[in-house]
Design an enzyme around this catalytic site. Structure first.
Site, PDB file in Angstrom:
ATOM      1  N   TYR A 118       0.870  -1.184   0.000  1.00 51.89           N
ATOM      2  CA  TYR A 118       0.000   0.000   0.000  1.00 51.89           C
ATOM      3  C   TYR A 118       0.905   1.232   0.000  1.00 51.89           C
ATOM      4  O   TYR A 118       0.829   2.116   0.848  1.00 51.89           O
ATOM      5  CB  TYR A 118      -0.968  -0.005   1.192  1.00 51.89           C
ATOM      6  CG  TYR A 118      -2.257   0.694   0.852  1.00 51.89           C
ATOM      7  CD1 TYR A 118      -3.155   0.134  -0.057  1.00 51.89           C
ATOM      8  CD2 TYR A 118      -2.575   1.933   1.405  1.00 51.89           C
ATOM      9  CE1 TYR A 118      -4.328   0.782  -0.398  1.00 51.89           C
ATOM     10  CE2 TYR A 118      -3.745   2.594   1.070  1.00 51.89           C
ATOM     11  CZ  TYR A 118      -4.618   2.010   0.173  1.00 51.89           C
ATOM     12  OH  TYR A 118      -5.777   2.656  -0.174  1.00 51.89           O
ATOM     13  N   HIS A 131       7.275   5.433   1.352  1.00 52.31           N
ATOM     14  CA  HIS A 131       7.955   4.253   0.796  1.00 52.31           C
ATOM     15  C   HIS A 131       8.758   4.649  -0.449  1.00 52.31           C
ATOM     16  O   HIS A 131       9.895   4.217  -0.633  1.00 52.31           O
ATOM     17  CB  HIS A 131       6.937   3.188   0.382  1.00 52.31           C
ATOM     18  CG  HIS A 131       6.069   2.667   1.475  1.00 52.31           C
ATOM     19  ND1 HIS A 131       4.722   2.928   1.540  1.00 52.31           N
ATOM     20  CD2 HIS A 131       6.349   1.887   2.557  1.00 52.31           C
ATOM     21  CE1 HIS A 131       4.202   2.315   2.595  1.00 52.31           C
ATOM     22  NE2 HIS A 131       5.166   1.684   3.240  1.00 52.31           N
ATOM     23  N   GLY A 182      12.552   3.812   7.267  1.00 49.35           N
ATOM     24  CA  GLY A 182      12.088   5.159   7.576  1.00 49.35           C
ATOM     25  C   GLY A 182      12.265   5.511   9.045  1.00 49.35           C
ATOM     26  O   GLY A 182      12.017   4.688   9.929  1.00 49.35           O
TER      27      GLY A 182
HETATM   28  P1  AMP Z   1       5.601  -0.347   6.246  1.00 46.57           P
HETATM   29  O1  AMP Z   1       5.083  -0.666   4.874  1.00 46.57           O
HETATM   30  O2  AMP Z   1       4.681   0.487   7.064  1.00 46.57           O
HETATM   31  O3  AMP Z   1       6.114  -1.574   6.962  1.00 46.57           O
HETATM   32  O4  AMP Z   1       6.890   0.582   6.025  1.00 46.57           O
HETATM   33  C1  AMP Z   1       7.946   0.156   5.216  1.00 46.57           C
HETATM   34  C2  AMP Z   1       9.087   1.128   5.367  1.00 46.57           C
HETATM   35  O5  AMP Z   1       8.672   2.429   4.965  1.00 46.57           O
HETATM   36  C3  AMP Z   1       9.589   1.246   6.803  1.00 46.57           C
HETATM   37  O6  AMP Z   1      11.012   1.376   6.804  1.00 46.57           O
HETATM   38  C4  AMP Z   1       8.927   2.532   7.262  1.00 46.57           C
HETATM   39  O7  AMP Z   1       9.619   3.179   8.319  1.00 46.57           O
HETATM   40  C5  AMP Z   1       8.976   3.359   5.997  1.00 46.57           C
HETATM   41  N1  AMP Z   1       7.990   4.430   6.041  1.00 46.57           N
HETATM   42  C6  AMP Z   1       6.671   4.334   6.341  1.00 46.57           C
HETATM   43  N2  AMP Z   1       6.095   5.554   6.347  1.00 46.57           N
HETATM   44  C7  AMP Z   1       7.074   6.459   6.048  1.00 46.57           C
HETATM   45  C8  AMP Z   1       7.118   7.877   5.913  1.00 46.57           C
HETATM   46  N3  AMP Z   1       6.034   8.631   6.087  1.00 46.57           N
HETATM   47  N4  AMP Z   1       8.307   8.464   5.605  1.00 46.57           N
HETATM   48  C9  AMP Z   1       9.422   7.704   5.440  1.00 46.57           C
HETATM   49  N5  AMP Z   1       9.443   6.356   5.540  1.00 46.57           N
HETATM   50  C10 AMP Z   1       8.283   5.732   5.854  1.00 46.57           C
END
Ligand code: AMP
Length: 291
Positions: free
Chosen positions: A32, A37, A147
Site C-alpha cells: 500500500y 515508501h 524510515g
Molecule cells: P511499512 O510498509 O509500514 O512496513 O513501512 C515500510 C518502510 O517504509 C519502513 O522502513 C517505514 O519506516 C517506511 N515508512 C513508512 N512511512 C514512512 C514515511 N512517512 N516516511 C518515510 N518512511 C516511511
C-alpha cells in the site's frame, strides 16, 4: 521492473546481478505504497545498481485483535509506484512461500523492544526482527533503507544487523509528511474525514515537547505533561503514550536536553498512529509529500 514471488527466483536473479558486480539496495515494506515508501526506493536507486522492494504483510508482527486481516492492499498500484521510484525487482511472496511451516525460530532484541511501541504491542518487534532477518538472509549482502517514521524499529534493525554481523548496511531515511504535518502511513487510509482532520495533533504534541526543551525545560514529566495536554484537547483522539527518550538506548530520559527524541502514539477510532521527532528548531530533516 521484474515481479518475483519465490525465494529461489529472487536469489537466482540477485546472484546473476552480483556476478556482474551490481550493488544491491533493499527496501522492505508491507505494501500500500505511498510517498514515504517511494522516498526510500528513490534513495536506494540513487545509491545502488539493483533495487529490491519487498511487499509482505508479515503475520508474525501483528498481535491478536490487530489489523492483519484488514491491512490495505493494492498490488497494481504498488507495482506502478515501485517501478516509477526505481525498483528493479519487486519481491511479493505469498505467506506460504515465506512460512511453509510453523515458525519456531524467533529473533528478538529485548533491550530495545520493551518500551514505547514494544510496551503497547508486546509481540510486535520480535515479529519484525524475525521477518527482517529472514529477508536479509534471502536478499544477501546489501544496503537496506528504513524510515525514521518507525524510529524504534529502525534502531532495533540497526542493532540486530550489527550484533549478528549481517552483511547489511542499515540506512535511516527522513519521514515524509502531508502538508499539515501528518506522517504518511498506509494506516492513514483507515481514517474518516473527521479523524483525518484531527490526526496532525500527534505531530503538534511532539512539536510542543521539542519547543519546551528548546526553551530550557529539562524535567521529563513536565515535557510529557505538555505533550499530553495537546492530545487531551482533541476529544476524538485517545492517547496511548508520549515519551522523551534517548535515541540510541530508547530508554526514557530523566533530564531532557537537545540530544533526546520525542515519541508518541494515539488512537483515532480504530486507527493507531505513531510519530517521533528530534529536538530541533525547524525539523528540516523531514520531507513534504509530493501529492
Ligand atoms: P511499512 O510498509 O509500514 O512496513 O513501512 C515500510 C518502510 O517504509 C519502513 O522502513 C517505514 O519506516 C517506511 N515508512 C513508512 N512511512 C514512512 C514515511 N512517512 N516516511 C518515510 N518512511 C516511511
Amino acid at each position: 521492473m521484474r515481479i518475483v514471488t519465490t525465494i529461489r527466483e529472487l536469489r537466482d536473479l540477485l546472484e546473476a546481478q552480483r556476478r556482474a558486480d551490481a550493488t544491491v539496495g533493499f527496501v522492505p515494506t508491507m505494501g500500500y505504497l505511498h510517498d514515504g515508501h517511494e522516498s526510500l526506493i528513490r534513495r536506494a536507486a540513487k545509491d545502488n545498481d539493483a533495487v529490491v522492494t519487498s511487499i509482505f504483510v508479515n503475520p508474525l508482527q501483528f498481535g491478536a485483535g490487530e489489523d492483519l486481516s484488514s491491512y490495505p492492499t493494492d498490488p497494481e498500484g504498488d507495482a506502478a509506484r515501485a517501478a516509477s521510484a526505481g525498483a528493479t525487482l519487486l519481491f511479493a511472496p505469498p505467506v506460504a512461500e515465506m512460512y511453509p511451516q510453523t515458525v519456531v525460530t524467533e529473533v528478538s532484541v529485548p533491550a530495545l523492544a520493551g518500551v514505547m511501541e514494544g510496551a503497547s504491542r508486546p509481540t510486535h518487534f520480535a515479529g519484525v526482527a524475525t521477518v527482517v532477518t529472514k529477508l536479509f538472509a534471502i536478499v544477501g549482502s546489501c544496503r537496506s533503507y528504513f524510515g525514521e517514521k518507525d524510529f524504534q524499529q529502525l534502531a532495533i534493525i540497526r542493532r540486530l544487523a550489527a550484533d549478528l554481523s549481517l552483511p547489511v548496511e542499515v540506512i535511516g531515511c527522513p519521514t515524509v509528511r502531508a502538508h499539515d504535518g501528518l506522517a504518511l502511513s498506509s494506516r492513514n487510509a483507515y481514517l474518516s474525514t473527521e479523524e483525518r482532520a484531527v490526526a496532525p495533533v500527534l505531530r503538534r504534541a511532539l512539536t510542543v515537547g521539542a519547543e519546551q526543551i528548546l526553551a530550557g525545560v529539562t524535567d521529563h514529566d513536565r515535557v510529557v505533561e505538555a505533550m499530553e495536554e495537546v492530545v487531551a484537547a482533541e476529544p476524538l483522539a485517545t492517547l496511548d503514550y508520549v515519551e522523551v527518550a534517548d535515541p540510541t538506548s530508547l530508554q526514557p530520559v530523566e533530564t531532557c536536553h537537545h540530544g533526546v527524541r520525542l515519541f508518541g502514539a494515539l488512537r483515532l477510532g480504530r486507527t493507531r498512529l505513531i510519530d517521533n521527532r528530534p529536538v530541533v528548531e525547524a525539523d528540516d530533516m523531514d520531507v513534504p509529500a509530493r501529492d
